[in-house]
Motif scaffolding. Structure first.
Motif: not given
Length: 649
Positions: A352-353, A385-391, A434-439, A452-454
């Protein structure tokens, strides 16, 4: 009668502080109207203290007029209403000696949508945007810190970083981040109260009610509809905004019926009690019922699986977040991690983000000439891009309506990709982007990146071709046209050793004098900016620059013009506002695009002189502070179109 007395008191205060044009901002505390004064020499201190109803005056960083508890909020509100702004907002800069009624008309006209009459739905979206835009700098700063903390935490969780060395660093970063995100409902309540006309502090308390602070976990408050325990944050940000809107309606009614002497005690007490109860026992439970109803639907979608499930979940996640309905997903995530070692739901929802990011990039490209909008996107994109969508949600896509929808569909496309390829899970719940990638579990992070690219491309394509509102394109086109006209018509720019010289043309035939020669303290003192005075030979006023007509005063005696380089005010005559438009014929409207030499106003100089008014005209650079120097090209006789003022950047 009480309301009329408060309005009269407010007008008397304005009259004795130099008028609203001498005030840059107005707020109030429990007993005092606090004004930021531009020029204290214009304040009639003795007369101000002698006004019936004024209990005292305090000079500090602000001028504080004491009128007493209960009465102060009504007096302050009447004063800002007269000017056409809200409490705490900057007063507009105007020229001449305008009455309160005239200033109100000017500012209300400016507040209208110049591009399209807004629908009720657009007004709602605009209000939501107004609530969140002031928080965007905090979102950006805290969001980047949150993204860094999330990446570090994910690397710790994945075993890449040593927990003993990094955990405290992550904890400190999260403490800073939580300053806004943990208490977002409070900030939202404060800003929503300012937007809707309620008391900001009370609005913050209403927002805080949704956090259920102080509730005993062993004795939770029950949902009236299904008996389930309420959860903190249930109802989401939209629920908090709705509650504060109700607060504003209630406060305004109470202010009209509660005596001034009791207002400060009775109004906030009744307001908090009524709206607090409504929030806890109606707004939050209704959201809870909707949440519980969605559980079955989500489980059904998950059971269906595949690309369909991915699309539906990716597309609907952000609307769920807005209403606080995402709370229902936490136990699902935890159950999946407990049983399978990872949650395959989180990577899908993270799309969604991605859709929002793609939509924002598309808007940036399509509306790139709208510089104010581009600045907003530039601040919000890295955080998104880092996953914080509010702004991105509240500052970019949601206020426009359509881009929010296309962004959600773009998120659905990313979710469909992950759902179709399958077996992409996260080993812990937390951030997205992108921050979710390590998990991402079992080394399937490449599939997650494909999703993500899609989402990026889906949100981008859909928004680029279908999601940009026509009025926003029109607004950007106007910026573009102004920019083009600036390059070809506005000014004659000459490169020199010191910078760029901009030549402004004369709008009149006549005689040029210094601005100090005008018998008007505001203009002659340069309070409005530097410029010149012209004693006109005829009444044909032409544009000295190309650009956009920013303001045509209702009395038609003044016009403001802007472009990318300069802001100009042409004020015809002294005290001619008192003529209420008689003798003036405006040939342009606000929002018109014009070039050098475009006729602006025709003036009957003879009629104005016969009524005893000076026709001396001030041509002022209102953004003087941008320039190294603002100097007349010549004094004495001049023809319309000749070089009048030289600006050095």
């Amino acid at each position: 009668m009480a309301e009329n007395k408060n309005e009269i008191l407010g007008q008397e205060i304005f009259k004795n502080v130099g008028g609203p044009e001498n005030v840059s901002k107005l707020i109030h505390c429990m007993t005092r109207v606090r004004m930021t004064i531009k020029d204290y020499d214009k304040v009639k201190m003795t007369s101000l203290k002698a006004i019936p109803g004024v209990l005292g005056v305090v000079e500090d960083e602000t001028l504080q007029v004491v009128v007493g508890p209960g009465k102060v909020n009504k007096v302050a509100q009447s004063m800002v209403d007269a000017v056409g702004v809200k409490l705490g907002e900057d007063f507009p800069t105007v020229s001449g000696n305008l009455s309160l009624e005239e200033e109100a008309a000017i500012n209300k006209q400016k507040a209208k949508d110049k591009y399209n009459k807004p629908s009720k739905f657009k007004e709602v979206l605009k209000s939501i945007s107004n609530i969140f835009v002031p928080m965007i700098p905090a979102f950006v700063g805290a969001g980047i810190i949150a993204g860094i903390a999330s990446i570090l935490q994910n690397l710790v969780t994945a075993g890449t970083l040593d927990s003993d060395s990094w955990s405290q660093i992550v904890a400190v970063l999260n403490i800073i981040k939580n300053g806004i995100f943990s208490y977002l409902a409070i900030y939202t309540g404060i800003n929503a109260a300012s937007e809707f006309g309620a008391t900001p502090a009370v609005g913050g308390v209403v927002g805080a009610v949704t956090l259920l602070t102080g509730m005993n976990p062993d004795m939770p408050i029950k949902n009236l509809f299904d008996g389930q325990a309420l959860a903190a944050g249930q109802g989401g940000i939209i629920g908090a905004i709705f509650a504060v809107w109700l607060l504003a309606l209630l406060e305004k009614r109470l202010h009209k019926v509660i005596p001034d002497s009791l207002d400060i005690i009775v109004v906030p007490t009744i307001s908090l009690l009524v709206i607090g109860l409504a929030t806890i026992f109606l707004i939050m439970p209704i959201a809870g019922v909707i949440s519980n109803g969605l559980v079955g639907a989500i489980n059904f979608v998950l059971n269906v699986g595949g690309g369909f499930a991915g699309f539906v979940l990716g597309a609907l996640f952000l609307p769920m977040v807005m209403f606080g309905l995402h709370q229902i997903l936490t136990p699902i995530h935890l159950e999946m991690i407990d049983k399978t070692g990872s949650t395959q739901l989180l990577p899908i929802l993270a799309m969604a983000g991605a859709g929002q990011v793609g939509a924002a990039i598309a808007l940036w490209i399509r509306l790139r000439r709208n510089k104010e909008f581009v600045e907003k996107v530039k601040g919000a994109l890295p955080v998104g891009i880092l996953g914080i969508g509010e702004p991105l949600i509240y500052g970019v896509t949601l206020p426009m309506g359509r881009p929010f929808i296309t962004a959600c569909i773009g998120g659905g496309i990313g979710g469909a990709i992950i759902g179709a390829l399958g077996n992409v899970g996260a080993i812990a719940i937390g951030p997205s982007g992108l921050a979710l990638i390590p998990l991402i579990a079992n080394g399937r992070w490449l599939i997650y990146i494909c999703g993500l690219l899609g989402g990026y491309f889906g949100g981008f394509i859909l928004t680029y071709f279908f999601g940009v509102p026509k009025e926003e394109l029109q607004k950007a086109a106007e910026y573009d046209n102004i920019s083009q006209k600036t390059n070809s018509h506005i000014v004659q720019e000459l490169a020199d050793d010191e910078g760029v010289t901009i030549e402004l043309k004369s709008p009149l035939n006549g005689t040029v004098n210094t601005l100090e020669s005008l018998n008007d303290g505001v203009f002659s003192a340069g309070m409005m900016g530097k410029g010149v005075a012209i004693d006109p030979l005829d009444g044909h006023v032409l544009s000295p620059i190309s650009g956009k007509v920013e303001t045509v005063f209702p009395t038609k005696h003044a016009v403001g013009i802007i472009n990318d380089d300069v802001e100009i005010l042409i004020h015809i005559g002294l005290d001619t506002v008192e003529l209420k438009g008689e003798g003036f014929d405006a040939l342009v409207d606000e929002g018109d695009l014009i070039t050098v030499g475009t006729p602006l106003i025709n003036v009957d100089l003879v009629a104005i002189k016969e009524k005893g008014y000076s026709v001396q005209t001030a041509v002022i650079v209102t953004d003087t502070e941008k320039f190294k120097s603002v100097e007349p090209e010549q004094l004495g006789k001049i023809r319309a179109g000749d070089n009048l003022i030289k600006l050095l950047k």
